[in-house]
Design an enzyme around this catalytic site. Structure first.
Site, short mmCIF file in Angstrom:
data_model
loop_
_atom_site.label_atom_id
_atom_site.label_comp_id
_atom_site.label_asym_id
_atom_site.label_seq_id
_atom_site.Cartn_x
_atom_site.Cartn_y
_atom_site.Cartn_z
N ASP A 1 33.37 40.19 49.57
CA ASP A 1 32.46 39.23 48.93
C ASP A 1 32.83 37.79 49.29
O ASP A 1 33.98 37.37 49.10
CB ASP A 1 32.53 39.44 47.41
CG ASP A 1 31.41 38.72 46.67
OD1 ASP A 1 31.25 37.50 46.87
OD2 ASP A 1 30.69 39.38 45.90
N ARG B 1 32.39 35.15 47.86
CA ARG B 1 32.76 34.27 46.76
C ARG B 1 34.22 34.44 46.32
O ARG B 1 34.66 33.80 45.38
CB ARG B 1 31.83 34.55 45.56
CG ARG B 1 30.38 34.23 45.85
CD ARG B 1 29.46 34.84 44.81
NE ARG B 1 29.49 36.30 44.83
CZ ARG B 1 28.79 37.09 44.02
NH1 ARG B 1 28.00 36.54 43.11
NH2 ARG B 1 28.87 38.41 44.11
N CYS C 1 31.04 42.63 41.06
CA CYS C 1 31.13 43.18 42.42
C CYS C 1 29.87 44.00 42.75
O CYS C 1 29.53 44.96 42.05
CB CYS C 1 32.38 44.06 42.54
SG CYS C 1 32.64 44.69 44.22
N CYS D 1 38.04 42.07 48.06
CA CYS D 1 36.66 42.42 48.40
C CYS D 1 36.15 41.47 49.48
O CYS D 1 36.53 40.31 49.54
CB CYS D 1 35.78 42.32 47.15
SG CYS D 1 34.06 42.84 47.45
N HIS E 1 36.99 42.02 41.62
CA HIS E 1 36.32 40.91 40.93
C HIS E 1 35.15 41.43 40.11
O HIS E 1 34.46 42.38 40.52
CB HIS E 1 35.84 39.85 41.93
CG HIS E 1 34.75 40.32 42.85
ND1 HIS E 1 33.43 39.97 42.68
CD2 HIS E 1 34.78 41.14 43.92
CE1 HIS E 1 32.70 40.53 43.63
NE2 HIS E 1 33.49 41.26 44.39
CO CO Z 1 32.91 42.84 45.55
#
Ligand code: CO
Length: 211
Positions: free
Chosen positions: A44, A46, A101, A42, A98
């Site tokens: 993302d 993090r 999400c 992803c 994850h």
């Molecule tokens: Co995500």
């Protein structure tokens, strides 16, 4: 100082430190790239592939998009997949989702995120729809979202197995293995949820002959 300037300053410090530890570090890396893994994760911020797996530059070839999807019209992903599998000959392809999400949470609701995001999130809604009975039976919303993340990862691994890129590599070199993993934002741990070993039979309609 602008926030982006800190990135450049920190980059200088990082490069200097690496060179002090190993004067040949960048020379060696610039000569050769032989990663063993393709990571589809992803976007993302993090979930950075190298940091959470303790790997160094040169070890993982990476593609990231919102909610780590393998969509059969995504030229970008397929170029990365083809290059990693056919040319770099990676041994493992990892789809890593994850919990927590944002893309998955957005797709579980009914808000209008305007045309392009709606189009992308539709792929997640399809996974939900295919598993509606199981998911609707989970009362607690966060648990339901977590289960959907598992199911999405599993579906993307299956989507990879449906491609001629993967099937050709399976036939020619009995690799790569396909892994579905989920990373927990709350504990930093990765949980393997699904795996397809090379040459696992899949639905006949998706199987190519004479590869
Ligand atoms: Co995500």
């Amino acid at each position: 100082m602008h926030s982006y300037e800190k990135l450049l300053i920190d980059n200088k410090a990082w490069a200097t430190e690496k060179k002090e530890l190993d004067p040949e570090y960048f020379t060696n890396l610039s000569n050769l790239q032989t990663p063993e893994f393709l990571w589809i994760g992803c976007s993302d911020s993090r979930v950075p592939a190298n940091q959470i797996t303790g790997t160094q530059p040169g070890e993982i070839f990476v593609h990231r998009n919102i909610a780590n999807l393998v969509v059969d019209t995504d030229t970008n992903l397929f170029a990365v997949l083809d290059y990693a599998v056919t040319h770099l000959q990676v041994k493992h392809v990892i789809v890593c989702g994850h919990y927590g999400c944002g893309g998955v949470k957005a797709a579980m609701g009914n808000a209008d995120y305007k045309d392009v995001l709606n189009m992308w999130l539709r792929n997640i809604k399809d996974v939900y729809a295919h598993n509606q009975k199981e998911l609707d039976a989970i009362g607690e919303e966060e648990t339901r979202a977590e289960r959907l993340v598992d199911l999405i990862v599993k579906q993307q691994v299956i989507n990879l197995a449906k491609t001629s890129v993967i099937q050709r590599a399976w036939k020619n070199r009995q690799a790569p293995a396909l892994h579905g993993w989920v990373y927990g934002l709350k504990d930093g741990l990765i949980n393997p949820v699904f795996e397809l070993k090379p040459n696992t039979p899949i639905d006949h309609i998706y199987t190519y002959e004479n590869l």
